[in-house]
Design a protein around this motif. Structure first.
Motif, PDB file in Angstrom:
ATOM      1  N   GLY A  88       0.816  -1.207   0.000  1.00 37.16           N
ATOM      2  CA  GLY A  88       0.000   0.000   0.000  1.00 37.16           C
ATOM      3  C   GLY A  88       0.850   1.258   0.000  1.00 37.16           C
ATOM      4  N   GLY A  89       0.179   2.398  -0.011  1.00 36.86           N
ATOM      5  CA  GLY A  89       0.902   3.659   0.017  1.00 36.86           C
ATOM      6  C   GLY A  89       0.151   4.766  -0.678  1.00 36.86           C
ATOM      7  N   SER A 109      -0.448   3.157 -10.359  1.00 36.01           N
ATOM      8  CA  SER A 109      -0.647   1.734 -10.100  1.00 36.01           C
ATOM      9  C   SER A 109      -0.011   1.331  -8.775  1.00 36.01           C
ATOM     10  CB  SER A 109      -0.001   0.896 -11.211  1.00 36.01           C
ATOM     11  OG  SER A 109      -0.554   1.203 -12.465  1.00 36.01           O
ATOM     12  N   LEU A 110      -0.570   0.308  -8.173  1.00 32.35           N
ATOM     13  CA  LEU A 110      -0.003  -0.321  -6.985  1.00 32.35           C
ATOM     14  C   LEU A 110      -0.283  -1.811  -7.073  1.00 32.35           C
ATOM     15  CD1 LEU A 110      -1.065   1.966  -3.976  1.00 32.35           C
ATOM     16  CD2 LEU A 110       1.268   1.599  -4.805  1.00 32.35           C
ATOM     17  N   ARG A 111       0.554  -2.588  -6.407  1.00 28.75           N
ATOM     18  CA  ARG A 111       0.284  -4.016  -6.273  1.00 28.75           C
ATOM     19  C   ARG A 111       0.287  -4.376  -4.787  1.00 28.75           C
ATOM     20  NH1 ARG A 111       3.837  -9.184  -8.343  1.00 28.75           N
ATOM     21  NH2 ARG A 111       5.131  -8.528  -6.583  1.00 28.75           N
ATOM     22  N   LEU A 112      -0.846  -4.853  -4.321  1.00 31.40           N
ATOM     23  CA  LEU A 112      -0.968  -5.321  -2.946  1.00 31.40           C
ATOM     24  C   LEU A 112      -0.653  -6.811  -2.883  1.00 31.40           C
ATOM     25  CD1 LEU A 112      -4.260  -3.547  -1.798  1.00 31.40           C
ATOM     26  CD2 LEU A 112      -1.916  -2.670  -1.792  1.00 31.40           C
ATOM     27  N   TRP A 156      -9.471 -12.614   8.725  1.00 27.15           N
ATOM     28  CA  TRP A 156      -9.289 -11.263   8.169  1.00 27.15           C
ATOM     29  C   TRP A 156      -7.864 -10.806   8.432  1.00 27.15           C
ATOM     30  CZ3 TRP A 156     -12.540  -8.441   5.249  1.00 27.15           C
ATOM     31  CH2 TRP A 156     -13.892  -8.781   5.232  1.00 27.15           C
ATOM     32  N   GLY A 157      -7.324 -10.037   7.473  1.00 26.11           N
ATOM     33  CA  GLY A 157      -6.065  -9.369   7.699  1.00 26.11           C
ATOM     34  C   GLY A 157      -6.290  -8.049   8.403  1.00 26.11           C
ATOM     35  N   GLN A 158      -5.185  -7.409   8.810  1.00 25.33           N
ATOM     36  CA  GLN A 158      -5.261  -6.155   9.558  1.00 25.33           C
ATOM     37  C   GLN A 158      -5.625  -4.979   8.660  1.00 25.33           C
ATOM     38  OE1 GLN A 158      -4.955  -5.581  12.802  1.00 25.33           O
ATOM     39  NE2 GLN A 158      -4.361  -7.608  13.483  1.00 25.33           N
ATOM     40  N   GLY A 159      -5.240  -5.057   7.421  1.00 25.72           N
ATOM     41  CA  GLY A 159      -5.533  -3.975   6.490  1.00 25.72           C
ATOM     42  C   GLY A 159      -4.318  -3.109   6.218  1.00 25.72           C
ATOM     43  N   ILE A 160      -4.334  -2.481   5.046  1.00 23.58           N
ATOM     44  CA  ILE A 160      -3.240  -1.620   4.625  1.00 23.58           C
ATOM     45  C   ILE A 160      -3.831  -0.418   3.890  1.00 23.58           C
ATOM     46  CG2 ILE A 160      -2.871  -2.845   2.426  1.00 23.58           C
ATOM     47  CD1 ILE A 160       0.141  -2.468   2.947  1.00 23.58           C
ATOM     48  N   GLN A 161      -3.248   0.749   4.141  1.00 30.46           N
ATOM     49  CA  GLN A 161      -3.799   1.985   3.585  1.00 30.46           C
ATOM     50  C   GLN A 161      -3.355   2.175   2.138  1.00 30.46           C
ATOM     51  OE1 GLN A 161      -5.898   4.364   5.147  1.00 30.46           O
ATOM     52  NE2 GLN A 161      -6.032   5.201   3.068  1.00 30.46           N
TER      53      GLN A 161
END
Length: 130
Positions: free
Chosen positions: A9-10, A17-20, A120-125
């Motif tokens: 993330g970021g 583009s981004l790749r999670l 569930w994962g914690q999550g990313i911004q």
């Protein structure tokens, strides 16, 4: 004990583009349906994209809002699931989480109703802004 690790993330400019990435230790992701979900401030968490377990063919499902821009995929050798995001828009800004469900019969139900999720994962911004 199940624990997701999400990364990638970021901050990105509109059109970028981004790749999670999502992985875990101690479990084989191929055995699970995996979904990416997102939650923007003041909004409910929504399904973005899901992929069925490898035994069920690795079929995919996308929300209408990301169809044609996002791609979910597996890297079985490295026990990873990716969400490739292109042509990002400010409205894609949210906390993105991966989730896993075992024995999922309906990928659409997993993705649209979050039905059958075990972990569930914690999550990313992810922030899309100029």
């Amino acid at each position: 004990q199940w624990q997701f690790v999400e990364s990638g993330g970021g901050l990105v400019q509109p059109g970028g583009s981004l790749r999670l990435s999502c992985t875990t230790s101690g479990e084989t992701l191929d055995n699970y349906a995996i979904g990416w979900f997102r939650q923007a401030p003041g909004r409910e968490r929504e399904g973005v994209s899901c992929i069925s377990s490898s035994s069920r063919g690795g079929t995919t499902h996308y929300a209408d809002s990301v169809q044609g821009r996002f791609t979910i995929s597996r890297d079985s050798a490295n026990n990873m699931v990716y969400l490739e995001m292109k042509s990002l828009k400010p409205e894609d800004t949210a906390v993105y989480s991966c989730a896993a469900g075992f024995g999922i019969l309906s990928l659409q139900a997993l993705c649209t109703d979050k039905r059958g999720i075990d972990y569930w994962g914690q999550g990313i911004q992810v922030t899309v802004s100029s």
